[in-house]
Scaffold this active site. Structure first.
Site, mmCIF file in Angstrom:
data_model
loop_
_atom_site.group_PDB
_atom_site.id
_atom_site.type_symbol
_atom_site.label_atom_id
_atom_site.label_comp_id
_atom_site.label_asym_id
_atom_site.label_seq_id
_atom_site.Cartn_x
_atom_site.Cartn_y
_atom_site.Cartn_z
ATOM 1 N N LYS A 72 37.934 50.632 40.934
ATOM 2 C CA LYS A 72 37.852 50.755 39.468
ATOM 3 C C LYS A 72 36.592 50.086 38.908
ATOM 4 O O LYS A 72 36.096 50.464 37.852
ATOM 5 C CB LYS A 72 39.117 50.163 38.829
ATOM 6 C CG LYS A 72 40.379 50.944 39.214
ATOM 7 C CD LYS A 72 41.663 50.247 38.775
ATOM 8 C CE LYS A 72 42.891 51.043 39.236
ATOM 9 N NZ LYS A 72 44.173 50.383 38.956
ATOM 10 N N TYR A 244 45.311 41.897 36.817
ATOM 11 C CA TYR A 244 46.533 42.278 36.086
ATOM 12 C C TYR A 244 47.120 41.072 35.360
ATOM 13 O O TYR A 244 46.388 40.322 34.730
ATOM 14 C CB TYR A 244 47.556 42.918 37.040
ATOM 15 C CG TYR A 244 46.939 43.977 37.898
ATOM 16 C CD1 TYR A 244 46.331 45.077 37.308
ATOM 17 C CD2 TYR A 244 46.915 43.882 39.280
ATOM 18 C CE1 TYR A 244 45.735 46.061 38.073
ATOM 19 C CE2 TYR A 244 46.323 44.858 40.055
ATOM 20 C CZ TYR A 244 45.740 45.945 39.442
ATOM 21 O OH TYR A 244 45.139 46.895 40.196
ATOM 22 N N VAL A 262 45.683 46.810 45.674
ATOM 23 C CA VAL A 262 46.947 46.682 46.410
ATOM 24 C C VAL A 262 46.784 46.895 47.920
ATOM 25 O O VAL A 262 47.730 46.709 48.669
ATOM 26 C CB VAL A 262 48.075 47.605 45.881
ATOM 27 C CG1 VAL A 262 48.519 47.196 44.492
ATOM 28 C CG2 VAL A 262 47.687 49.062 45.938
#
Ligand code: GLU
Length: 309
Positions: A72, A244, A262
């Site tokens: 990202k 996050y 992840v």
């Protein structure tokens, strides 16, 4: 503080890799992407690149792993290069305080994701760079960007991981459709999510990832892929949104901009000093690499590296 030499740093990396090899509580690999659930959790790697071009490594630093959400950072860099600040009409710049795959804030914010590093935000970014192109063009551009940044052509997409995620992407598809309902999706959700799952399935080793992060560390010898002003802003988003609902905790414990995935990887940047990548597949409750975050904390403590002085 005086710059640390490779001779100062290598023993620190060796000590971290040694400590992590014997850790008993290693977290749990992600299983919601079944291919990732098959990975041996006993692995740990760390690599860092210094401004002089040196690369230091320890543990399983040459083993490729799925970079997942670390992608990202790179798609954001591509999107800002292509669309400039108009991207910010589609995605915010605020920490979410929510899990990576939370749909809650989309409803609260009329289909505008909180930031580019939570899933809906990254899906909006991928959708923006896909507009007018085919998925294969966007993925080729991402691979070109990564290979140029890392100066390494041996960077590829693991198709099995991409298809494994795609077969279980109901939640990401739901978020894309929710954004479409609010006019914040430009392509059919199947195309955007297909592209997104493939971008997340890029495989890189810690060495390749640390090399790819050099442009964010502002090294004079790194490829000039992004302007210094934009690099500062990407780093600001990594610091505030890169982990996050554990972003504040990572900033407190490590004090460096970082982005986790992840797959168990973390890329962190000590501006002007180092680009650092760690990997260990076991995750903590917030979906960030458990040993990876501990290793970054240990490294920041041992080196004194922090963006807070
Ligand atoms: N491909 C993953 C997903 O969308 C990325 C999540 C992550 O790495 O945090 O669920």
């Amino acid at each position: 503080m005086e710059a640390l030499s490779p001779a100062d740093l290598q023993p620190i990396l060796d000590e971290i890799a040694h400590a992590m090899a014997s850790a008993t509580d290693r977290g749990e690999p992600a299983t919601y992407i079944p291919e990732l659930g098959c990975i041996n959790p006993d692995q740990f790697g760390i690599a860092l690149c210094l401004p002089g071009g040196q690369v230091l490594q320890a543990g399983d630093a040459a083993t490729p792993f799925s970079i997942q959400s670390i992608s990202k950072v790179f798609t954001l860099a591509i999107a800002l290069g292509r669309l400039g600040d108009s991207l910010w009409s589609r995605v915010g710049r605020e920490p979410s305080g929510l899990a990576f795959n939370s749909i809650v804030s989309l409803e609260q914010n009329n289909g505008i994701p909180r930031n580019p590093f939570v899933n809906p935000g990254a899906i909006a970014v991928t959708d923006a760079i896909l507009h007018g192109l085919q998925p294969r063009d966007v993925l080729a551009e991402l691979l070109r960007f990564l290979r140029t940044a890392a100066e390494d052509n041996d960077i590829h997409i693991d198709k099995d991981v991409a298809l494994s995620e795609l077969a279980h992407a109901h939640r990401n598809i739901a978020m894309a459709e929710f954004m479409a309902a609010h006019g914040n999706l430009q392509n059919p959700s199947a195309l955007t999510i297909g592209t997104y799952c493939h971008q997340c399935a890029v495989e890189m080793s810690c060495v390749q990832l640390a090399r790819a992060g050099r442009f964010l560390a502002g090294f004079p010898d790194a490829a000039r892929l992004v302007s210094p002003a934009r690099v500062r802003r990407i780093n600001a988003l990594m610091l505030t949104c890169g982990h996050y609902d554990a972003s504040g905790d990572f900033a407190y414990r490590v004090g460096l901009p970082g982005k986790s995935g992840v797959g168990g990887g973390i890329l962190a940047i000590a501006p002007g000093r180092a680009s650092i990548a760690v990997w260990s597949p076991g995750l903590n409750a917030q979906g960030n690499s458990k040993l990876g975050a501990e290793a970054m904390e240990h490294l920041a403590h041992a080196t004194g590296w922090s963006v807070f002085g």
